[in-house]
Scaffold this motif. Structure first.
Motif, mmCIF file in Angstrom:
data_model
loop_
_atom_site.group_PDB
_atom_site.id
_atom_site.type_symbol
_atom_site.label_atom_id
_atom_site.label_comp_id
_atom_site.label_asym_id
_atom_site.label_seq_id
_atom_site.Cartn_x
_atom_site.Cartn_y
_atom_site.Cartn_z
ATOM 1 N N UNK A 87 5.235 6.312 7.262
ATOM 2 C CA UNK A 87 4.038 6.572 8.055
ATOM 3 C C UNK A 87 4.291 7.809 8.912
ATOM 4 N N UNK A 88 3.465 8.813 8.744
ATOM 5 C CA UNK A 88 3.640 10.062 9.481
ATOM 6 C C UNK A 88 2.333 10.441 10.173
ATOM 7 N N UNK A 89 2.453 11.390 11.103
ATOM 8 C CA UNK A 89 1.297 11.833 11.870
ATOM 9 C C UNK A 89 1.300 13.352 12.019
ATOM 10 N N UNK A 90 0.095 13.882 12.094
ATOM 11 C CA UNK A 90 -0.133 15.263 12.482
ATOM 12 C C UNK A 90 -1.201 15.270 13.565
ATOM 13 N N UNK A 91 -1.206 16.305 14.361
ATOM 14 C CA UNK A 91 -2.217 16.455 15.402
ATOM 15 C C UNK A 91 -2.894 17.816 15.264
ATOM 16 N N UNK A 92 -4.214 17.820 15.320
ATOM 17 C CA UNK A 92 -4.983 19.053 15.285
ATOM 18 C C UNK A 92 -5.754 19.198 16.596
ATOM 19 N N UNK A 93 -5.779 20.400 17.179
ATOM 20 C CA UNK A 93 -6.479 20.602 18.461
ATOM 21 C C UNK A 93 -7.974 20.817 18.265
ATOM 22 N N UNK A 94 -8.635 19.817 17.707
ATOM 23 C CA UNK A 94 -10.054 19.965 17.403
ATOM 24 C C UNK A 94 -10.736 18.600 17.510
ATOM 25 N N UNK A 95 -12.040 18.559 17.180
ATOM 26 C CA UNK A 95 -12.811 17.342 17.306
ATOM 27 C C UNK A 95 -12.761 16.474 16.060
ATOM 28 N N UNK A 96 -13.740 15.569 15.955
ATOM 29 C CA UNK A 96 -13.717 14.518 14.940
ATOM 30 C C UNK A 96 -14.012 15.019 13.532
ATOM 31 N N UNK A 133 5.669 15.254 4.855
ATOM 32 C CA UNK A 133 6.037 15.768 6.167
ATOM 33 C C UNK A 133 5.205 15.099 7.262
ATOM 34 N N UNK A 134 5.525 15.419 8.507
ATOM 35 C CA UNK A 134 4.794 14.880 9.642
ATOM 36 C C UNK A 134 5.709 14.158 10.613
ATOM 37 N N UNK A 135 5.178 13.847 11.777
ATOM 38 C CA UNK A 135 5.915 13.126 12.817
ATOM 39 C C UNK A 135 5.957 11.637 12.483
ATOM 40 N N UNK A 136 7.093 11.029 12.745
ATOM 41 C CA UNK A 136 7.246 9.596 12.511
ATOM 42 C C UNK A 136 7.436 8.875 13.839
ATOM 43 N N UNK A 137 6.969 7.631 13.919
ATOM 44 C CA UNK A 137 7.173 6.821 15.114
ATOM 45 C C UNK A 137 8.479 6.029 15.054
ATOM 46 N N UNK A 138 9.179 6.102 13.946
ATOM 47 C CA UNK A 138 10.451 5.405 13.837
ATOM 48 C C UNK A 138 11.407 5.979 14.871
ATOM 49 N N UNK A 139 12.031 5.098 15.661
ATOM 50 C CA UNK A 139 12.945 5.488 16.742
ATOM 51 C C UNK A 139 12.236 6.266 17.836
ATOM 52 N N UNK A 140 10.891 6.111 17.920
ATOM 53 C CA UNK A 140 10.155 6.807 18.976
ATOM 54 C C UNK A 140 9.850 5.917 20.155
ATOM 55 N N UNK A 169 0.837 -1.189 0.000
ATOM 56 C CA UNK A 169 0.000 0.000 0.000
ATOM 57 C C UNK A 169 0.878 1.248 0.000
ATOM 58 N N UNK A 170 0.345 2.370 -0.425
ATOM 59 C CA UNK A 170 1.141 3.598 -0.441
ATOM 60 C C UNK A 170 1.451 4.081 0.972
ATOM 61 N N UNK A 171 2.380 5.021 1.117
ATOM 62 C CA UNK A 171 2.638 5.620 2.429
ATOM 63 C C UNK A 171 1.355 6.223 3.004
ATOM 64 N N UNK A 172 1.309 6.307 4.328
ATOM 65 C CA UNK A 172 0.105 6.816 4.973
ATOM 66 C C UNK A 172 0.450 7.913 5.969
ATOM 67 N N UNK A 173 -0.545 8.755 6.200
ATOM 68 C CA UNK A 173 -0.454 9.801 7.222
ATOM 69 C C UNK A 173 -1.718 9.762 8.061
ATOM 70 N N UNK A 174 -1.569 9.845 9.365
ATOM 71 C CA UNK A 174 -2.706 9.936 10.263
ATOM 72 C C UNK A 174 -2.866 11.349 10.777
ATOM 73 N N UNK A 175 -4.064 11.889 10.650
ATOM 74 C CA UNK A 175 -4.389 13.196 11.233
ATOM 75 C C UNK A 175 -5.164 12.921 12.520
#
Length: 510
Positions: free
Chosen positions: A220-229, A250-257, A183-189
């Motif tokens: 696999x990267x992540x972003x966080x938003x200070x809001x609801x669903x 771009x985004x935060x990675x869990x690699x080495x986290x 599957x392609x790379x993914x990002x979680x918001x």
């Protein structure tokens, strides 16, 4: 030029993406909000139809490209991630990235029903298994059942309700089937007001959660938003910025986290770091799922006991188990240094739906502790940490005379919005609002996530209204799980003060 295909979730269509699509277009991208045919067709439509529709959109965008293949990003909200992943699987190489907007990862062979936030509803729909049925859209005041509406303006909520359509149950019952192609790379918001934050994801990674560990890989990267669903309604500008950044990799990675670090290494999770106070390295006494730390020099006189209750959810099979975490061991040894029996245990809070099992484990553990001849069965305190906060409710309600005090450190005092758990047995605020509860010591950290802080504020407001005896120890600069990461004087003083107050209820003569 990036081509964004915006896939809606339950009950909704392309209308929820209008503001976000306009922001993306203004930044020079192309946006394609879509309606899924399952919602338009009504009964009989299923996940396969929604997957096929997105495959058609992907093919059309590639066919329209005059030169190079387009940089195509699928953006999916809640249910929409299932057809999005299914379509990307059928068109390998044509999708550059999939962005999950406040939705969990999906797996081959799992139906979308598994992702519904409401546990009771999942069970009812699964038992009925009627593919011709439809799920009626929520009334205006019922949307929070499907995810936090924090930040959604009243007019947008009115529009969401007016344009919502019934969801064919067949779209939820059919399992997603994948070919096994990469599957392609993914990002979680992640949407913090719905309970999903980078901090909680990293915590689950350190707990050994297999689903999160699978996300600790490049791409696999992540972003966080200070809001609801519904960030497309509550923060379309912020969501558009995040989507553009995600498309750029771009985004935060869990690699080495986390996951394989030793306690004391830089970045180690708080529960695995060294305890912030110097305590005596006394041995434990292991009895089944219980560990007891008994004061030295006992003269045969039974001692009070403090039972420390770990948070979670902690995946089954996680190593080390919670009663071996330095934080829990540190608290139990500190209690023993103060002359009382410190107790830790492993309980079955392996999922947000497992509070009943964890409550049963805790009740059995308390009974075993009270039966120990070295323990004064009439002087017991229970001390809860983090996600075990909802387990305080049964004890607040029961009010046994031997329970002299409850304590909670950085607690989650109600199920979070994204958990989909609505069990009145585990809502402490409803109990303290009635008054007559045992003394309660609450350690509140200043660097708490907004969703967790809201549960603490609601609990304290209810306690104040009911006249419940709740004492607060504040640690303004500390984060959630601070004992292994924050060894400042203020953090140490807070732990000592909380222990002093609990001991004052157990051993008033001291």
């Amino acid at each position: 030029m990036t081509e964004f295909v915006l896939v809606p979730g339950l009950f909704t269509g392309e209308h929820v993406w209008r503001e976000t699509a306009a922001r993306l277009t203004a930044e020079g991208a192309r946006a394609h909000p879509v309606d899924l045919p399952g919602l338009r067709a009504g009964t009989g439509a299923d996940l396969a139809a929604d997957v096929a529709a997105l495959v058609g959109v992907i093919d059309a965008i590639h066919a329209a490209a005059e030169d190079d293949a387009p940089h195509l990003v699928l953006v999916a909200h809640d249910y929409g991630v299932y057809p999005a992943v299914g379509a990307a699987d059928l068109r390998p190489g044509r999708v550059a990235r999939i962005v999950h907007v406040d939705t969990a990862p999906v797996a081959d062979g799992v139906p979308p029903l598994a992702a519904l936030p409401d546990q009771d509803l999942r069970e009812r729909l699964g038992a009925a298994a009627d593919p011709d049925a439809v799920l009626p859209p929520p009334a205006r005041d019922a949307w929070p059942r499907w995810g936090s509406t924090a930040g959604v303006p009243g007019a947008a909520l009115d529009r969401l309700t007016a344009l919502a359509a019934p969801q064919p149950l067949a779209t939820l019952l059919r399992p997603l089937r994948l070919s096994g192609a990469p599957l392609p790379p993914t990002t979680g918001v992640l949407c913090a007001e719905n309970g999903a934050t980078l901090a909680t994801v990293r915590m689950l990674l350190d707990f050994g959660d297999p689903t999160v560990k699978a996300l600790a890989r490049p791409g696999v990267t992540f972003f966080e938003l200070p809001t609801g669903h519904w960030p497309m309604l509550s923060d379309p500008d912020g969501l558009a910025r995040v989507l553009l950044a995600a498309a750029a990799g771009e985004g935060e990675s869990l690699v080495d986290s986390g996951g394989d670090r030793a306690p004391g290494d830089p970045g180690t999770a708080g529960h695995l770091g060294p305890f912030l106070l110097d305590v005596t390295e006394r041995p434990r006494e292991r009895r089944g799922d219980l560990d007891l730390y008994v004061p030295e020099g006992a003269d045969g006189t039974p001692r009070p006991a403090i039972v420390f209750v770990h948070g979670g959810p902690v995946p089954a099979g996680a190593e080390p188990t919670p009663r071996d975490w330095p934080t829990l061991v540190g608290y139990a040894r500190l209690a023993a240094d103060r002359g009382v029996v410190g107790v830790t245990l492993d309980h079955r809070l392996h999922a947000v739906t497992a509070y009943p099992a964890a409550a049963a484990d805790l009740a059995a553990a308390v009974a075993a502790v009270r039966a120990d001849p070295r323990v004064d069965a009439d002087r017991i305190a229970l001390w809860f940490l983090s996600g075990s906060g909802p387990l305080t409710a049964p004890w607040l309600s029961a009010r046994p005379p031997w329970l002299r005090c409850l304590a909670a450190t950085y607690p989650i005092m109600a199920p979070l919005p994204g958990w989909g758990v609505d069990d009145a047995r585990f809502r402490p605020a409803e109990v303290v609002a009635r008054g007559g509860t045992p003394p309660f010591v609450l350690v509140r950290v200043g660097r708490e996530t907004s969703a967790i802080a809201a549960t603490v504020s609601a609990f304290l407001a209810a306690a104040d209204a009911g006249g419940a005896p709740v004492e607060v120890v504040d640690v303004p600069s500390a984060p959630h799980g601070f004992e292994g990461t924050d060894h400042s004087d203020s953090a140490r003083d807070a732990v000592r003060e909380a222990m002093r107050r609990v001991l004052g209820r157990l051993t008033p003569q001291r």
